[in-house]
Write a protein that holds these residues in place. Structure first.
Motif, PDB file in Angstrom:
ATOM      1  N   THR A   1     -23.542  12.980  15.549  1.00  0.00           N
ATOM      2  CA  THR A   1     -24.732  12.211  15.195  1.00  0.00           C
ATOM      3  C   THR A   1     -25.888  12.808  16.012  1.00  0.00           C
ATOM      4  O   THR A   1     -25.651  13.509  16.993  1.00  0.00           O
ATOM      5  CB  THR A   1     -24.617  10.722  15.573  1.00  0.00           C
ATOM      6  OG1 THR A   1     -24.623  10.642  17.011  1.00  0.00           O
ATOM      7  CG2 THR A   1     -23.359  10.089  15.037  1.00  0.00           C
ATOM      8  N   HIS A   2     -27.104  12.503  15.615  1.00  0.00           N
ATOM      9  CA  HIS A   2     -28.239  13.050  16.368  1.00  0.00           C
ATOM     10  C   HIS A   2     -28.268  12.575  17.816  1.00  0.00           C
ATOM     11  O   HIS A   2     -28.768  13.264  18.695  1.00  0.00           O
ATOM     12  CB  HIS A   2     -29.555  12.700  15.664  1.00  0.00           C
ATOM     13  CG  HIS A   2     -29.847  13.615  14.517  1.00  0.00           C
ATOM     14  ND1 HIS A   2     -30.564  13.240  13.417  1.00  0.00           N
ATOM     15  CD2 HIS A   2     -29.503  14.906  14.298  1.00  0.00           C
ATOM     16  CE1 HIS A   2     -30.650  14.250  12.577  1.00  0.00           C
ATOM     17  NE2 HIS A   2     -30.005  15.271  13.085  1.00  0.00           N
ATOM     18  N   TRP A   3     -27.708  11.394  18.054  1.00  0.00           N
ATOM     19  CA  TRP A   3     -27.686  10.895  19.440  1.00  0.00           C
ATOM     20  C   TRP A   3     -26.933  11.842  20.365  1.00  0.00           C
ATOM     21  O   TRP A   3     -27.195  11.883  21.560  1.00  0.00           O
ATOM     22  CB  TRP A   3     -27.054   9.505  19.497  1.00  0.00           C
ATOM     23  CG  TRP A   3     -27.900   8.502  18.790  1.00  0.00           C
ATOM     24  CD1 TRP A   3     -27.601   7.848  17.637  1.00  0.00           C
ATOM     25  CD2 TRP A   3     -29.220   8.083  19.157  1.00  0.00           C
ATOM     26  NE1 TRP A   3     -28.647   7.050  17.278  1.00  0.00           N
ATOM     27  CE2 TRP A   3     -29.656   7.167  18.176  1.00  0.00           C
ATOM     28  CE3 TRP A   3     -30.082   8.395  20.216  1.00  0.00           C
ATOM     29  CZ2 TRP A   3     -30.909   6.563  18.222  1.00  0.00           C
ATOM     30  CZ3 TRP A   3     -31.329   7.798  20.265  1.00  0.00           C
ATOM     31  CH2 TRP A   3     -31.731   6.891  19.278  1.00  0.00           C
ATOM     32  N   ALA A   4     -25.982  12.582  19.811  1.00  0.00           N
ATOM     33  CA  ALA A   4     -25.180  13.490  20.643  1.00  0.00           C
ATOM     34  C   ALA A   4     -26.045  14.583  21.267  1.00  0.00           C
ATOM     35  O   ALA A   4     -25.747  15.068  22.359  1.00  0.00           O
ATOM     36  CB  ALA A   4     -24.067  14.121  19.819  1.00  0.00           C
ATOM     37  N   VAL A   5     -27.107  14.998  20.591  1.00  0.00           N
ATOM     38  CA  VAL A   5     -27.988  15.993  21.217  1.00  0.00           C
ATOM     39  C   VAL A   5     -29.145  15.319  21.945  1.00  0.00           C
ATOM     40  O   VAL A   5     -29.699  15.875  22.885  1.00  0.00           O
ATOM     41  CB  VAL A   5     -28.531  17.026  20.207  1.00  0.00           C
ATOM     42  CG1 VAL A   5     -27.484  18.042  19.862  1.00  0.00           C
ATOM     43  CG2 VAL A   5     -29.088  16.379  18.976  1.00  0.00           C
TER      44      VAL A   5
END
Lengths: 289, 252
Positions: free
Chosen positions: A155-159
């Motif tokens: 998910t974008h939260w991972a980056v």
């Protein structure tokens, strides 16, 4: 005599300046290549690039001014390829979220380091410096473990999240806050201002330079993110442009050049608007503690 | 009295750093002594496997070679250019031109890279690094040079010191702080050369540019997490010592 000497000095200075400007233009050459490539017809491009990509040797021949300039690649990119906008939007979203998070978390932390003297502060600061200097590869597995536990992988939260807690912006903003004279803060306290009021009215106003420096440096860094999305985003639809662009085949070179230019525009915009802050930020990032 | 405020302001950051970096790093250390699947304690086995791994040895060798070549070159080139530029008025345009590569996304230049660095060898990696990082090195050196007290240089001149002696005995000692900063930041940025190396040549490039970053990434992709955690601890410990030693050297 004096006049002659002045003329000589002036000539030497101008010559040296010219040499450095020519060197600088050579350094910026890749931009010109990408710009001309993006308006060159496909057949022209194939002809130019074939020696390198087909035979793996020889030199590229390049015309700085294309014979038949065309906007076909831009048309294909901007009108016929809606996927491009998804990737572009991914890049924008990731970068903005990271910068907003870094400001919300890092700026108050920088203020704490700059203003309050607490026992153990120097030790903590050293920890922050070390963390700032660790390359992504060393923190990759740690981030993976947390992201996996929180089910945030792919998910974008991972980056976004690991980057928010990067300590580099703390260091840069700290440089700006340190330049605020301590007596000013003392005077505000004597006048009865609360600590939070001092932070927002004095810190954020006078430390603006350091904060903006962190933003400019951060933008250039995260707009260019490669390692993090490569490690934490499997789904290509989530990728930012920085990772996707190089995937385009050389036979599509014109398309790739046009996409590169579109990607370059926000970075150039930030660079031009923020050059003073960029320089200041570079200097702040190297301040002595 | 201000302790409370220190913790209020720094709290979110410390919590985040703890959760996302420090605690999981402790987990990595633990894992470096265990097998991946069964989570059995195996002592130093993983470390032994890392040390006897030929790809790892190659990657360490190449990374050390790259760092030991590129950083001194960058630092020296920056210093020489800065010393000349410091004598010139109005260097804004020149600085912009040299800083510009910093703003250019790697993805944008990568196709140009492929055109000119088709050899994808060690030298082109060093060239790419210099190209990207010369600008900020220059800015840092210029800032350092501008901070040298003028009286000091004047006094040396009055005492009859020529340009070179002036540089060697007055200016360079004043620039020690800048040198530390520049070395540290260049070192930090030297790891980012992986972007170019990876985008130009992929996960398995020519042997001479197979870097530590490649092997970390490859072990990660192949889920060889036991070796990866041991290598993370090793490289992390090495960097920690390196940074602390530099820090100490500089303070003396």
């Amino acid at each position: 005599m004096r006049l002659v000497r002045r003329i000589v000095n002036r000539t030497v200075e101008m010559t040296v300046k010219l040499i450095f400007i020519v060197m600088g233009v050579v350094i910026c050459m890749p931009v010109f290549l990408v710009v001309t490539g993006s308006v060159m017809g496909s057949t022209d491009l194939q002809e130019c690039l074939a020696p390198v990509f087909l035979e793996g040797q020889g030199f590229v021949t390049w015309k700085l001014i294309p014979q038949y300039p065309t906007l076909e690649h831009y048309k294909r990119l901007l009108i016929e390829t809606p996927q491009f906008f998804i990737l572009f939007w991914n890049s924008i979203k990731i970068t903005l979220f990271i910068l907003a998070g870094q400001l919300a978390v890092g700026v108050p932390a920088a203020w704490a380091f700059a203003v309050y003297d607490v026992r153990g502060k120097n030790m903590l600061f050293l920890v922050y410096v070390v963390l700032m200097l660790l390359p992504f590869q060393v923190t990759m597995l740690s981030s993976y473990i947390v992201l996996n536990k929180l089910s945030l992988l792919n998910t974008h939260w991972a980056v976004i999240l690991p980057a928010v807690f990067n300590t580099f912006p703390v260091f840069v903003a700290y440089g700006g806050f340190r330049a605020i004279p301590k007596p000013l803060i003392e005077a505000a306290r004597i006048d009865g201002a609360g600590e939070f009021y001092i932070f927002t009215r004095i810190g954020l106003v006078l430390g603006k330079g350091g904060i903006l420096s962190a933003v400019v440096l951060g933008f250039l860094e995260y707009w260019n993110m490669i390692e993090q999305p490569l490690a934490f985003l499997k789904d290509k639809a989530l990728w930012p442009l920085s990772l996707y662009l190089p995937e385009i085949e050389w036979t599509q070179a014109g398309f790739s050049f046009a996409a590169s230019i579109v990607m370059l525009i926000p970075a150039v915009f930030v660079f031009v608007m923020g050059q003073d802050y960029l320089e200041q930020g570079i200097i702040y990032s190297g301040l002595k503690q | 009295m201000y302790k409370k405020w220190f913790f209020i302001f720094i709290g979110p950051s410390v919590v985040g750093v703890g959760v996302f970096v420090l605690l999981p790093f402790a987990d990595v250390v633990k894992r470096s002594f265990m097998t991946v699947m069964s989570q059995e304690f195996v002592g130093l086995d993983n470390y032994r496997r890392v040390f006897s791994n030929q790809a790892f040895a190659l990657a360490v060798k190449n990374t050390v070679r790259f760092t030991a070549t590129a950083i001194p070159l960058l630092v020296l080139a920056g210093l020489v250019i800065a010393l000349v530029l410091a004598k010139i008025n109005d260097t804004r345009v020149i600085k912009s031109l040299y800083l510009f590569p910093m703003a250019m996304p790697t993805a944008t230049v990568v196709i140009v890279w492929r055109m000119f660095f088709y050899r994808q060898d060690f030298d082109s990696l060093v060239a790419g690094y210099l190209w990207k990082n010369l600008g900020y090195t220059l800015v840092l050196w210029l800032a350092g040079i501008a901070a040298i007290p003028n009286e000091l240089v004047e006094a040396a001149r009055v005492d009859g010191a020529r340009w070179f002696r002036c540089l060697l005995y007055v200016k360079l000692p004043c620039l020690k702080g800048s040198l530390y900063t520049i070395v540290v930041l260049s070192f930090l940025n030297s790891f980012k050369i992986y972007r170019e190396a990876y985008l130009v040549a992929g996960s398995y490039p020519k042997e001479e540019i197979y870097l530590l970053q490649h092997i970390f990434n490859n072990w990660y992709v192949n889920l060889e997490l036991d070796k990866l955690s041991a290598a993370t601890v090793l490289v992390g410990a090495f960097l920690l010592v390196f940074i602390l030693v530099l820090n100490r050297l500089w303070k003396v």
